[in-house]
Design a protein around this motif. Structure first.
Motif, mmCIF file in Angstrom:
data_model
loop_
_atom_site.group_PDB
_atom_site.id
_atom_site.type_symbol
_atom_site.label_atom_id
_atom_site.label_comp_id
_atom_site.label_asym_id
_atom_site.label_seq_id
_atom_site.Cartn_x
_atom_site.Cartn_y
_atom_site.Cartn_z
ATOM 1 N N TRP A 22 -62.456 3.802 11.653
ATOM 2 C CA TRP A 22 -61.522 2.690 11.439
ATOM 3 C C TRP A 22 -62.109 1.382 11.959
ATOM 4 N N LEU A 23 -62.768 1.419 13.097
ATOM 5 C CA LEU A 23 -63.385 0.201 13.629
ATOM 6 C C LEU A 23 -64.511 -0.286 12.713
ATOM 7 N N PHE A 38 -62.458 -9.334 3.377
ATOM 8 C CA PHE A 38 -61.934 -9.024 2.049
ATOM 9 C C PHE A 38 -60.478 -8.580 2.064
ATOM 10 N N VAL A 39 -60.057 -7.960 3.152
ATOM 11 C CA VAL A 39 -58.702 -7.418 3.247
ATOM 12 C C VAL A 39 -57.962 -8.179 4.342
ATOM 13 N N SER A 40 -56.866 -8.840 3.950
ATOM 14 C CA SER A 40 -56.168 -9.712 4.903
ATOM 15 C C SER A 40 -55.516 -8.955 6.058
ATOM 16 N N PHE A 41 -55.106 -7.744 5.843
ATOM 17 C CA PHE A 41 -54.440 -6.983 6.898
ATOM 18 C C PHE A 41 -55.371 -5.952 7.535
ATOM 19 N N SER A 42 -56.664 -6.228 7.522
ATOM 20 C CA SER A 42 -57.629 -5.269 8.069
ATOM 21 C C SER A 42 -57.518 -5.120 9.586
ATOM 22 N N TRP A 43 -56.799 -6.021 10.245
ATOM 23 C CA TRP A 43 -56.597 -5.904 11.687
ATOM 24 C C TRP A 43 -55.884 -4.593 12.044
ATOM 25 N N ILE A 44 -55.143 -4.039 11.080
ATOM 26 C CA ILE A 44 -54.460 -2.763 11.314
ATOM 27 C C ILE A 44 -55.477 -1.671 11.612
ATOM 28 N N SER A 45 -56.662 -1.776 11.014
ATOM 29 C CA SER A 45 -57.680 -0.757 11.264
ATOM 30 C C SER A 45 -58.173 -0.799 12.709
ATOM 31 N N ILE A 46 -58.144 -1.983 13.342
ATOM 32 C CA ILE A 46 -58.519 -2.069 14.760
ATOM 33 C C ILE A 46 -57.491 -1.319 15.607
ATOM 34 N N VAL A 47 -56.218 -1.563 15.338
ATOM 35 C CA VAL A 47 -55.154 -0.900 16.094
ATOM 36 C C VAL A 47 -55.235 0.615 15.897
#
Length: 180
Positions: free
Chosen positions: A57-58, A67-76
């Motif tokens: 995920w990181l 490219f993906v605006s909500f990619s911060w979810i992958s950090i969480v």
């Protein structure tokens, strides 16, 4: 020449299938005869998978953040996966209990879904409706029993995996002899 024309020439005893089948059967016997060690092995496996998935995920974030605006979810998600994996490594008992409850919840949600989706059968066939409803309610009762007895849930998981290993192990042994 096509692959099927020389099929008879390539036939022979399948040693890989035989060895694979025997190892599966031995693993099934080990699970049944040592359920505590088997649960520890499941915990270790889930911990390692969780940690690896966290790093995946990181890596997803670092690759797709532009490219993906909500990619911060992958950090969480990645951080949570790594934390869960580490916690599983340091507390086998809590991890085993967690796996047991997750297994029971899986049965519970599948049973509830079965009851909900059985209603469409009512207009199609009364017989299939009642059979499905009875089986779904039976599944719900088993799920509730597993929720109240997490050790039974863990043992059930181990027995199901052992049963799967027996079935596919025997199948592999048969396949080894069938290709002679």
């Amino acid at each position: 020449m096509d692959n099927f024309s020389n099929y008879r020439e390539r036939r022979g005893f399948n040693w890989a299938a035989l060895i694979s089948g025997i190892l599966m059967i031995i693993a099934g016997v080990f699970l049944i005869s040592h359920p505590n060690k088997a649960l520890h092995a499941f915990v270790l496996l889930f911990a390692i998978i969780s940690i690896v998935q966290g790093f995946v995920w990181l890596a997803f974030y670092s690759r797709f953040r532009y490219f993906v605006s909500f990619s911060w979810i992958s950090i969480v998600t990645g951080v949570l996966d790594i934390i869960i994996g580490i916690l599983f490594l340091y507390s086998y008992d809590a991890a085993g209990l967690t796996i047991a409850y997750l297994f029971a919840l899986w049965f519970l949600f599948d049973s509830i879904s079965g009851i909900i989706f059985t209603w469409h059968l009512r207009s199609l066939s009364g017989f299939y409706f009642w059979i499905n409803m009875i089986l779904s309610i039976f599944g719900l009762l088993i799920a509730v029993g597993l929720m109240f007895n997490p050790m039974l849930s863990a043992l059930t998981l181990i027995w199901l995996v052992a049963f799967w290993l027996f079935i596919f192990g025997i199948s592999e042994v048969i396949a080894a002899f069938a290709h002679r």
